[in-house]
Write a protein that holds these residues in place. Structure first.
Motif, PDB file in Angstrom:
ATOM      1  N   LEU A 157       0.877  -1.174   0.000  1.00  0.00           N
ATOM      2  CA  LEU A 157       0.000   0.000   0.000  1.00  0.00           C
ATOM      3  C   LEU A 157       0.908   1.215   0.000  1.00  0.00           C
ATOM      4  O   LEU A 157       1.842   1.297   0.802  1.00  0.00           O
ATOM      5  N   LEU A 158       0.655   2.140  -0.932  1.00  0.00           N
ATOM      6  CA  LEU A 158       1.488   3.343  -0.991  1.00  0.00           C
ATOM      7  C   LEU A 158       0.647   4.546  -0.539  1.00  0.00           C
ATOM      8  O   LEU A 158      -0.435   4.785  -1.069  1.00  0.00           O
ATOM      9  N   LEU A 159       1.140   5.248   0.474  1.00  0.00           N
ATOM     10  CA  LEU A 159       0.429   6.407   1.006  1.00  0.00           C
ATOM     11  C   LEU A 159       1.242   7.658   0.678  1.00  0.00           C
ATOM     12  O   LEU A 159       2.439   7.715   0.968  1.00  0.00           O
ATOM     13  N   MET A 160       0.610   8.643   0.065  1.00  0.00           N
ATOM     14  CA  MET A 160       1.328   9.862  -0.305  1.00  0.00           C
ATOM     15  C   MET A 160       0.591  11.074   0.226  1.00  0.00           C
ATOM     16  O   MET A 160      -0.582  11.283  -0.079  1.00  0.00           O
ATOM     17  N   ASP A 161       1.286  11.875   1.018  1.00  0.00           N
ATOM     18  CA  ASP A 161       0.674  13.050   1.632  1.00  0.00           C
ATOM     19  C   ASP A 161       1.102  14.302   0.885  1.00  0.00           C
ATOM     20  O   ASP A 161       2.166  14.850   1.158  1.00  0.00           O
ATOM     21  N   VAL A 190      -2.901   2.942  -4.103  1.00  0.00           N
ATOM     22  CA  VAL A 190      -2.215   4.165  -3.688  1.00  0.00           C
ATOM     23  C   VAL A 190      -3.250   5.109  -3.086  1.00  0.00           C
ATOM     24  O   VAL A 190      -4.319   5.296  -3.666  1.00  0.00           O
ATOM     25  N   CYS A 191      -2.962   5.659  -1.912  1.00  0.00           N
ATOM     26  CA  CYS A 191      -3.805   6.718  -1.357  1.00  0.00           C
ATOM     27  C   CYS A 191      -3.040   8.026  -1.465  1.00  0.00           C
ATOM     28  O   CYS A 191      -1.916   8.135  -0.970  1.00  0.00           O
ATOM     29  N   TYR A 192      -3.662   8.988  -2.116  1.00  0.00           N
ATOM     30  CA  TYR A 192      -2.969  10.213  -2.462  1.00  0.00           C
ATOM     31  C   TYR A 192      -3.739  11.392  -1.886  1.00  0.00           C
ATOM     32  O   TYR A 192      -4.868  11.661  -2.291  1.00  0.00           O
ATOM     33  N   VAL A 193      -3.141  12.065  -0.908  1.00  0.00           N
ATOM     34  CA  VAL A 193      -3.801  13.220  -0.292  1.00  0.00           C
ATOM     35  C   VAL A 193      -3.532  14.457  -1.126  1.00  0.00           C
ATOM     36  O   VAL A 193      -2.388  14.710  -1.522  1.00  0.00           O
ATOM     37  N   SER A 194      -4.588  15.207  -1.435  1.00  0.00           N
ATOM     38  CA  SER A 194      -4.387  16.439  -2.197  1.00  0.00           C
ATOM     39  C   SER A 194      -5.540  17.405  -1.949  1.00  0.00           C
ATOM     40  O   SER A 194      -6.646  17.012  -1.611  1.00  0.00           O
ATOM     41  N   LEU A 203      -4.532  12.277 -11.642  1.00  0.00           N
ATOM     42  CA  LEU A 203      -3.903  11.059 -11.132  1.00  0.00           C
ATOM     43  C   LEU A 203      -4.879  10.006 -10.618  1.00  0.00           C
ATOM     44  O   LEU A 203      -4.554   8.831 -10.595  1.00  0.00           O
ATOM     45  N   ALA A 204      -6.055  10.433 -10.142  1.00  0.00           N
ATOM     46  CA  ALA A 204      -6.871   9.508  -9.350  1.00  0.00           C
ATOM     47  C   ALA A 204      -7.816   8.675 -10.194  1.00  0.00           C
ATOM     48  O   ALA A 204      -8.212   9.072 -11.292  1.00  0.00           O
ATOM     49  N   ASP A 205      -8.159   7.500  -9.664  1.00  0.00           N
ATOM     50  CA  ASP A 205      -9.235   6.682 -10.225  1.00  0.00           C
ATOM     51  C   ASP A 205     -10.472   6.763  -9.342  1.00  0.00           C
ATOM     52  O   ASP A 205     -11.582   6.630  -9.803  1.00  0.00           O
ATOM     53  N   HIS A 206     -10.203   6.949  -8.044  1.00  0.00           N
ATOM     54  CA  HIS A 206     -11.290   7.025  -7.074  1.00  0.00           C
ATOM     55  C   HIS A 206     -11.064   8.262  -6.226  1.00  0.00           C
ATOM     56  O   HIS A 206      -9.930   8.694  -6.050  1.00  0.00           O
ATOM     57  N   VAL A 207     -12.143   8.797  -5.695  1.00  0.00           N
ATOM     58  CA  VAL A 207     -12.023   9.997  -4.883  1.00  0.00           C
ATOM     59  C   VAL A 207     -12.782   9.809  -3.585  1.00  0.00           C
ATOM     60  O   VAL A 207     -13.861   9.220  -3.567  1.00  0.00           O
ATOM     61  N   VAL A 208     -12.169  10.267  -2.489  1.00  0.00           N
ATOM     62  CA  VAL A 208     -12.867  10.378  -1.218  1.00  0.00           C
ATOM     63  C   VAL A 208     -12.845  11.858  -0.864  1.00  0.00           C
ATOM     64  O   VAL A 208     -11.780  12.434  -0.687  1.00  0.00           O
TER      65      VAL A 208
END
Lengths: 361, 224
Positions: A157-161, A190-194, A203-208
């Protein structure tokens, strides 16, 4: 059901003046953007996933493995979670060379290396930097090394802040292509904070979507970005993301045609070769509506579309209209006056006039 | 040039300072780490206790150590029970007193070094699979090296420079507790000014060189 392949997370964090209370199901593949304004809790949520937030209470099930379940007294410490974490500011160890920074996590991983060091180095383009010390690197280079260092541990799991937040525009555009390659080549979630919509759209495929410590919306990128029932904080910047293919170049007028399911748009000549995938954003404020195909207009991008729903916009004078252009969602921001005078109601067939598209990449 | 008694005093002083510094690095590191990391309400109390020797007259510290370590004190009774005898007026007693007396000079530089490093490098190390102990030895120690050097120099130099505590707890026993500072005092009392000059001048030079080394060291490495 592929229940086991997903990530289930439930976290509560209570601090004076801030509460995080989220329940999430994240897909086990692709890039999920944790998107929201500053103070919305997105970084806190990421830290909870990593086990860095000591005061969090909740549970985390990663593809069938329990990483945390406070009700049962289970909490794997961070160093026993097979994850990679890229911090907002570069976080290289200053006393170690680039090579030794890369080795630090890698040599602590037992078992097979799914991502080879060479591959991580090549993917981030840092081969020429290996013998340098971190203080001899530019901000963009440091962040690339930090990403490669996380990848070299073969994380699951890759987490990017916000890995780009501390960089200027030039450095950002230097790293974004590498992030896109990650997206294309990595098999891991990958969870990508932005907080930057264009970054998410690219970049994203899914959004929260997070707001004040709560999940406001979650789902696929296109559907979520096209939703109208979101807080105004998100709708003032409403728009949709469309993934298209470079279909044709017109050398006479220096134009490029981009095809997508349900239509095509024409943009100024692009460098990309035919067949390349490109994402673009259409802001709601750049879309107007007409009852018939307009003649004698300078707008070239006209799409037939059906009205799906109407919702309040950020001002009382405007409304947001969600449209369906043969499967591709669109949002138009028009005045309430036009809404009534054109008789815009769900089910009505209209023409969407797109004044501008924002290409991502 | 040095008399036999002076050589013995110098040797004893270096031995005392070395042993004290080593003990302080071992004992002081966890205390400094705790002080730098904790949010406990006891942080202020412990920090104040560690800093006490900075402001107390050495006689006060020496007096209470004498009471506690002496034959009727709680620690004294314990050491007698264990068959170790009593510590005052022995070299071991001097080491115990020096550890307390020089504690802030070791703990405070270490605490500052740990605070400057912050929590982030430990979090980074944890995301790279390093256990807390592993991270302490591979990340914190190298990054805190300037702090350890400062702490060692100050702890050593301060122990060399103590006088009042030594006199209270150690007395003036040749080759056991008679350190340089006490020896100088003896020489002056006996009007042996030439002998006193040799040791006093040596102390002056030593202290100046130590501080020169400390202040002219290059800036500490910063976290990037």
């Amino acid at each position: 059901m592929t229940f086991d392949k997903a990530i289930h997370a439930r976290f509560q964090v209570a601090w004076p003046g801030f509460n995080l209370d989220v329940e999430l199901r994240l897909p086990g593949r692709g890039v999920t953007a944790l998107f929201g304004h500053s103070g919305s809790g997105k970084t806190t949520l990421l830290r909870c996933l990593a086990g860095l937030e000591r005061q969090s209470v909740g549970s985390l099930n990663f593809k069938g493995e329990v990483w945390q379940d406070d009700a049962r007294g289970i909490c794997r410490p961070t160093h026993r979670r097979p994850l990679g974490y890229v911090f907002q500011e570069a976080s290289l160890f200053p006393h170690l060379s680039v090579r030794k920074n890369l080795d630090y996590g890698r040599k602590r991983v037992n078992g097979g290396h799914k991502v080879s060091l060479d591959h991580a180095v090549e993917l981030l383009g840092i081969g020429h930097l290996l013998d340098r010390m971190p203080d001899r690197l530019s901000g963009g280079e440091r962040q690339r090394v930090a990403i490669a260092r996380a990848l070299a541990t073969s994380p699951e799991l890759l987490l990017m802040d916000e890995p780009l937040a501390a960089l200027d525009l030039k450095r950002k555009s230097e790293i974004l292509p590498y992030l896109e390659r990650l997206h294309d080549e990595l098999e891991i979630p990958v969870c990508y904070v932005s907080h930057v919509p264009d970054e998410v759209a690219r970049l994203a495929d899914h959004v929260v979507l997070l707001s004040e410590g709560r999940v406001v919306a979650a789902g696929g990128l296109r559907e979520t970005m096209a939703r109208l029932d979101l807080p105004t904080a998100f709708t003032e910047d409403a728009g949709v993301v469309i993934e298209a293919v470079v279909a044709d170049h017109d050398e006479t007028y220096r134009l490029t045609r981009l095809d997508f399911p349900g239509g095509s748009v024409v943009v100024a000549r692009r460098q990309e070769s035919l067949g390349r995938r490109l994402r673009f954003r259409v802001h709601a404020r750049d879309v107007s509506l007409a009852l018939a195909r307009a003649k004698g207009t300078s707008i070239v991008n006209l799409l037939p579309a059906t009205v799906v729903e109407v919702a309040d916009a950020d001002t009382p004078a405007h409304v947001l209209v969600r449209l369906d252009a043969a499967g591709t969602p669109l949002i138009a921001r028009i005045t309430r006056y036009s809404l009534d005078h054109l008789g815009v109601t769900p089910g009505k067939s209209m023409w969407a006039q797109i004044k501008a598209v924002a290409l991502l990449g | 040039m040095l008399s036999e008694a002076n050589v013995a005093a110098v040797w004893l002083t270096l031995k005392l300072a070395t042993i004290t510094t080593v003990i302080l690095l071992i004992v002081g590191t966890p205390i400094a780490w705790w002080l730098a990391r904790t949010h406990s309400k006891w942080k202020g109390v412990i920090g104040a206790v560690v800093a006490l020797p900075l402001v107390l007259p050495p006689t006060v510290l020496g007096f209470y150590l004498l009471m506690i370590l002496g034959p009727h004190g709680p620690i004294g009774q314990l050491t007698q029970f264990l068959g170790w005898g009593v510590l005052p007026f022995t070299f071991a007693g001097l080491v115990v007193a020096s550890v307390f007396y020089s504690m802030p000079f070791v703990v405070q530089p270490l605490q500052q070094a740990f605070e400057a490093i912050g929590a982030r490098p430990l979090e980074v190390a944890a995301t790279l699979r390093a256990s807390p102990w592993d991270a302490f030895f591979t990340v914190v120690l190298p990054l805190a090296k300037p702090g350890f050097i400062t702490a060692s120099i100050l702890g050593f130099a301060h122990t060399v420079g103590e006088f009042g505590v030594v006199l209270m707890i150690g007395g003036n026993i040749p080759e056991k507790t008679r350190v340089v500072s006490v020896q100088i005092y003896d020489h002056v009392e006996a009007l042996e000014y030439a002998e006193a000059h040799v040791l006093a001048g040596g102390m002056l030079l030593f202290s100046f060189l130590v501080l020169l080394a400390l202040y002219s060291r290059k800036g500490t490495s910063t976290w990037k």
